[in-house]
Write a protein that holds these residues in place. Structure first.
Motif, mmCIF file in Angstrom:
data_model
loop_
_atom_site.group_PDB
_atom_site.id
_atom_site.type_symbol
_atom_site.label_atom_id
_atom_site.label_comp_id
_atom_site.label_asym_id
_atom_site.label_seq_id
_atom_site.Cartn_x
_atom_site.Cartn_y
_atom_site.Cartn_z
ATOM 1 N N LEU A 17 0.817 -1.211 0.000
ATOM 2 C CA LEU A 17 0.000 0.000 0.000
ATOM 3 C C LEU A 17 0.853 1.264 0.000
ATOM 4 N N GLU A 18 1.828 1.345 0.905
ATOM 5 C CA GLU A 18 2.711 2.510 1.012
ATOM 6 C C GLU A 18 4.104 2.047 1.382
ATOM 7 N N THR A 19 5.130 2.773 0.920
ATOM 8 C CA THR A 19 6.499 2.419 1.288
ATOM 9 C C THR A 19 7.134 3.575 2.060
ATOM 10 N N TYR A 20 8.039 3.217 2.957
ATOM 11 C CA TYR A 20 8.753 4.177 3.786
ATOM 12 C C TYR A 20 10.223 3.792 3.837
ATOM 13 N N GLU A 21 11.056 4.762 4.199
ATOM 14 C CA GLU A 21 12.484 4.520 4.388
ATOM 15 C C GLU A 21 12.806 4.698 5.863
ATOM 16 N N LEU A 90 1.778 4.893 10.985
ATOM 17 C CA LEU A 90 1.833 3.454 10.760
ATOM 18 C C LEU A 90 1.044 2.699 11.833
ATOM 19 N N PHE A 91 1.189 3.106 13.087
ATOM 20 C CA PHE A 91 0.486 2.454 14.184
ATOM 21 C C PHE A 91 -1.021 2.550 13.995
ATOM 22 N N GLY A 92 -1.496 3.734 13.571
ATOM 23 C CA GLY A 92 -2.929 3.910 13.322
ATOM 24 C C GLY A 92 -3.424 3.022 12.195
ATOM 25 N N SER A 93 -2.632 2.895 11.129
ATOM 26 C CA SER A 93 -3.032 2.050 9.997
ATOM 27 C C SER A 93 -3.044 0.581 10.380
ATOM 28 N N VAL A 94 -2.064 0.174 11.171
ATOM 29 C CA VAL A 94 -1.981 -1.240 11.560
ATOM 30 C C VAL A 94 -3.139 -1.614 12.484
ATOM 31 N N THR A 95 -3.460 -0.751 13.456
ATOM 32 C CA THR A 95 -4.518 -1.087 14.400
ATOM 33 C C THR A 95 -5.903 -0.963 13.777
ATOM 34 N N VAL A 102 5.971 -4.777 6.582
ATOM 35 C CA VAL A 102 6.978 -5.755 6.168
ATOM 36 C C VAL A 102 8.187 -5.029 5.588
ATOM 37 N N PRO A 103 9.389 -5.560 5.807
ATOM 38 C CA PRO A 103 10.570 -4.974 5.160
ATOM 39 C C PRO A 103 10.677 -5.479 3.729
ATOM 40 N N LEU A 104 10.984 -4.586 2.810
ATOM 41 C CA LEU A 104 11.120 -4.960 1.404
ATOM 42 C C LEU A 104 12.576 -5.151 1.008
ATOM 43 N N SER A 105 13.447 -4.261 1.481
ATOM 44 C CA SER A 105 14.857 -4.384 1.114
ATOM 45 C C SER A 105 15.736 -3.620 2.093
ATOM 46 N N MET A 106 17.011 -3.995 2.102
ATOM 47 C CA MET A 106 18.058 -3.258 2.806
ATOM 48 C C MET A 106 19.000 -2.751 1.738
ATOM 49 N N TYR A 107 19.400 -1.499 1.851
ATOM 50 C CA TYR A 107 20.272 -0.931 0.830
ATOM 51 C C TYR A 107 21.165 0.142 1.417
ATOM 52 N N LEU A 108 22.189 0.494 0.661
ATOM 53 C CA LEU A 108 23.072 1.608 1.012
ATOM 54 C C LEU A 108 22.609 2.828 0.237
ATOM 55 N N ASN A 109 22.401 3.947 0.930
ATOM 56 C CA ASN A 109 22.009 5.156 0.216
ATOM 57 C C ASN A 109 23.240 5.859 -0.358
ATOM 58 N N LYS A 110 23.069 7.065 -0.864
ATOM 59 C CA LYS A 110 24.167 7.788 -1.503
ATOM 60 C C LYS A 110 25.304 8.111 -0.534
ATOM 61 N N LYS A 111 24.987 8.227 0.753
ATOM 62 C CA LYS A 111 26.006 8.543 1.755
ATOM 63 C C LYS A 111 26.580 7.284 2.409
ATOM 64 N N VAL A 114 23.268 2.409 5.785
ATOM 65 C CA VAL A 114 22.334 1.302 5.579
ATOM 66 C C VAL A 114 20.924 1.775 5.915
ATOM 67 N N LYS A 115 20.010 1.583 4.982
ATOM 68 C CA LYS A 115 18.605 1.937 5.160
ATOM 69 C C LYS A 115 17.754 0.708 4.890
ATOM 70 N N VAL A 116 16.555 0.701 5.460
ATOM 71 C CA VAL A 116 15.607 -0.383 5.248
ATOM 72 C C VAL A 116 14.362 0.217 4.615
ATOM 73 N N LYS A 117 13.916 -0.380 3.517
ATOM 74 C CA LYS A 117 12.690 0.046 2.875
ATOM 75 C C LYS A 117 11.572 -0.824 3.430
ATOM 76 N N ILE A 118 10.640 -0.200 4.171
ATOM 77 C CA ILE A 118 9.534 -0.953 4.749
ATOM 78 C C ILE A 118 8.244 -0.532 4.068
ATOM 79 N N ALA A 119 7.241 -1.396 4.160
ATOM 80 C CA ALA A 119 5.987 -1.115 3.477
ATOM 81 C C ALA A 119 4.811 -1.453 4.374
ATOM 82 N N LEU A 120 3.784 -0.651 4.235
ATOM 83 C CA LEU A 120 2.499 -0.955 4.836
ATOM 84 C C LEU A 120 1.793 -1.868 3.839
ATOM 85 N N ALA A 121 1.441 -3.072 4.267
ATOM 86 C CA ALA A 121 0.947 -4.065 3.314
ATOM 87 C C ALA A 121 -0.300 -4.764 3.840
ATOM 88 N N LYS A 122 -1.068 -5.289 2.910
ATOM 89 C CA LYS A 122 -2.260 -6.063 3.218
ATOM 90 C C LYS A 122 -2.052 -7.460 2.664
#
Length: 154
Positions: A17-21, A90-95, A102-111, A114-122
């Motif tokens: 549904l939505e992705t976050y970093e 996120l807490f409001g959407s989950v409840t 769910v985590p989608l990926s781990m990656y290195l940003n430009k700097k 390490v960042k984790v791309k997480i998503a609000l999912a159904k």
């Protein structure tokens, strides 16, 4: 942006549904082992505990040359760093909606952080998964037909 680990199963099991970093708190030589590609996000999930995000079920194995005295737990819960407003959203959407994070990926940003791309999912039902697979195979066959037509094989 360089991918360190991906969760391919999340795209199969969930509708995104939505992705976050989010940033992630790591210990010792975990960054080195991530760069070596020794991470697995297959059965991992994100939980909100006391207003903080935690990545649970992920596996970051240590390197062989890591000091035996300091080998962090490979499946330890890892804290994710996000703004308070985003965590509350996120807490409001989950409840309210019954969706999951769910985590989608781990990656290195430009700097090189390490960042984790997480998503609000159904969650998907079995028939939704089958429909997605059928659509993927049809798209793949259509692309192959276009390529073959361009080469004059048809």
């Amino acid at each position: 942006m360089r991918d360190l680990a991906r969760n391919k199963k999340a795209y199969h099991d969930f509708t995104i549904l939505e992705t976050y970093e989010a940033g992630i708190v790591l210990k010792g030589s975990e960054v080195k082992s991530l760069r070596a590609g020794r991470a697995n996000l297959k059965d991992s999930f994100v939980r909100i505990i006391k207003g903080e995000l935690f990545l649970l079920g992920s596996h970051i194995s240590y390197l062989e040359n890591t000091n035996s005295y300091f080998r962090p737990d490979e499946r330890a819960p890892r804290k994710l760093l996000m703004h308070k407003k985003q965590i509350d959203k996120l807490f409001g959407s989950v409840t309210k909606d019954g969706s999951t994070i769910v985590p989608l990926s781990m990656y290195l940003n430009k700097k090189n952080i390490v960042k984790v791309k997480i998503a609000l999912a159904k969650g998907k039902n079995l028939h939704d998964k089958r429909e997605t697979l059928k659509r993927k195979t049809a798209d793949r066959e259509a692309r192959a037909a276009i390529v073959n037509f361009g080469k004059g094989k048809i």
